[in-house]
Scaffold this motif. Sequence first.
Motif, PDB file in Angstrom:
ATOM      1  N   ALA A 285      31.574  29.373  52.301  1.00 32.38           N
ATOM      2  CA  ALA A 285      32.097  30.670  51.850  1.00 32.38           C
ATOM      3  C   ALA A 285      33.104  31.223  52.855  1.00 32.38           C
ATOM      4  N   GLU A 286      32.771  31.119  54.143  1.00 34.19           N
ATOM      5  CA  GLU A 286      33.696  31.600  55.175  1.00 34.19           C
ATOM      6  C   GLU A 286      34.959  30.759  55.207  1.00 34.19           C
ATOM      7  N   TYR A 287      34.792  29.464  55.053  1.00 32.40           N
ATOM      8  CA  TYR A 287      35.942  28.564  55.031  1.00 32.40           C
ATOM      9  C   TYR A 287      36.854  28.888  53.849  1.00 32.40           C
ATOM     10  N   THR A 297      40.614  30.474  48.339  1.00 28.95           N
ATOM     11  CA  THR A 297      39.852  29.645  47.407  1.00 28.95           C
ATOM     12  C   THR A 297      38.414  30.121  47.212  1.00 28.95           C
ATOM     13  N   GLU A 298      38.039  31.276  47.775  1.00 23.91           N
ATOM     14  CA  GLU A 298      36.636  31.657  47.705  1.00 23.91           C
ATOM     15  C   GLU A 298      36.125  31.820  46.280  1.00 23.91           C
ATOM     16  N   HIS A 299      37.005  32.188  45.358  1.00 24.01           N
ATOM     17  CA  HIS A 299      36.563  32.388  43.980  1.00 24.01           C
ATOM     18  C   HIS A 299      36.294  31.073  43.257  1.00 24.01           C
ATOM     19  N   ALA A 305      27.658  28.659  48.265  1.00 20.06           N
ATOM     20  CA  ALA A 305      28.625  28.498  49.353  1.00 20.06           C
ATOM     21  C   ALA A 305      28.214  29.211  50.629  1.00 20.06           C
ATOM     22  N   ASP A 306      27.422  30.288  50.523  1.00 19.24           N
ATOM     23  CA  ASP A 306      27.055  31.032  51.728  1.00 19.24           C
ATOM     24  C   ASP A 306      25.942  30.364  52.537  1.00 19.24           C
ATOM     25  N   ARG A 307      25.329  29.313  51.985  1.00 20.22           N
ATOM     26  CA  ARG A 307      24.321  28.590  52.776  1.00 20.22           C
ATOM     27  C   ARG A 307      24.736  27.144  53.043  1.00 20.22           C
TER      28      ARG A 307
END
Length: 422
Positions: A285-287, A297-299, A305-307
């Motif tokens: 998620a951070e990437y 590209t987070e969407h 993604a956060d784990r």
Amino acid sequence: MSTTRSTTGTTTITTITFTEDQLDPYVTHAPTRRWLTGPGLPGLPGDGGLLTFEALRTDGLRTVADSTGDPGGRLAAELRDRLVIGGILGADGRSRESVLLDGMTGEISTTYFLHDRLDLMDTRPLAPSLERLVRCATAVDELAALRGQFASYAGRLGPKAVEEATRQLLAVFEESAEGDAAKEDADAVKGGDGDRSGLFWKLAAVIRPLALVAGPGTRSGLALDLPVRLLDEEFGPGEVVRFEDVDFPKALTHAPTRDFLREVGLPEEAVWFSLETDMPLQTLAEYGADDRGGVRTEHRLPAEADRLIRLGHLLEDTSLVVDGTTGAVLTWSEPDLALRPLNADISTLAFTLWLIRRERALDAVHELTAAYDQLADAMSRTLAAVDPVACDPTPNPTIPTDDGLRYWPGMFEDEAGGGLCA
């Protein structure tokens, strides 16, 4: 044809034999006829991990010409009358390369059936006799199961076990016997006179024992316990990166994975993998939230993604990630927005990278890629023996985007892209 079953200890052996009449007119080679019919001789094994003779049970003796119909007479003359007796099993358990018997000479070869281009079908020698074929295949199966002549390797792990098992397997293949046929066989196993049957058995001897380098995890809490400094010795101590606690995001709570990255580490570069070393490890998620070249590209990331902690990248815009909670290793493909299993955990990922590096070193010595398809299969079998997750095409029901594609077997098979070539 008849099938018999016998039990030795805990092993049930299925044997296929024929009567003299059933071999007529297909098999005229006397030693081969004795092997298939004579009292006290073993015939053909009905079951095995390397070879299958199921074709005999379902179709009986048939020639290549009968199997293809050969419209237009396009088959090479030397292929037409050879008998289809079985196949070499791939890592997925399916028969890929057909095993042929020359009924006049007793020689064993292989071919791929190209039904649309029969004129392109060719053969590769495999063994000079059924006896030698069965003996060599049995040795490979016993190594894989750590039984029979390789039973003593159960619980023996590390580079020394690999070396000794390789030497023992080669000794089986090179074992001398009386008669001219045995001499021809020894030459074939050594790869003499341009005979590539030796390469098939040699790559089995130098690749398959590599699975013995590591054993089930007991002290690490992971799938494997790797020998101390295995990666350093293979890649060089300056090429293996170890992390500190400050490098780990809070989402990486899986203690065995943290310990492995801190104490063992991963190679910075390993053929198809590049480790992230420019900054502390990030979650996917951070990437994705970072502005990379003006493209956010987070969407487009998976819900998890956060784990998922991004360790680095593979080829073709594919991130290698580890589940911070479970330790499972996966790939995230940006082009098709798919999350897929890669390895069981960080220990089997390290083994995979070591295996690929070792294969390239062996290829530089033995020219294993001259039988590329067989080498790719041996690599997949060796990896699957240590990490079934890496090669099992069954989609994981807990991962909605998993379509069964597995990265490592696909890369092993990619000869056109360079694949396993040193």
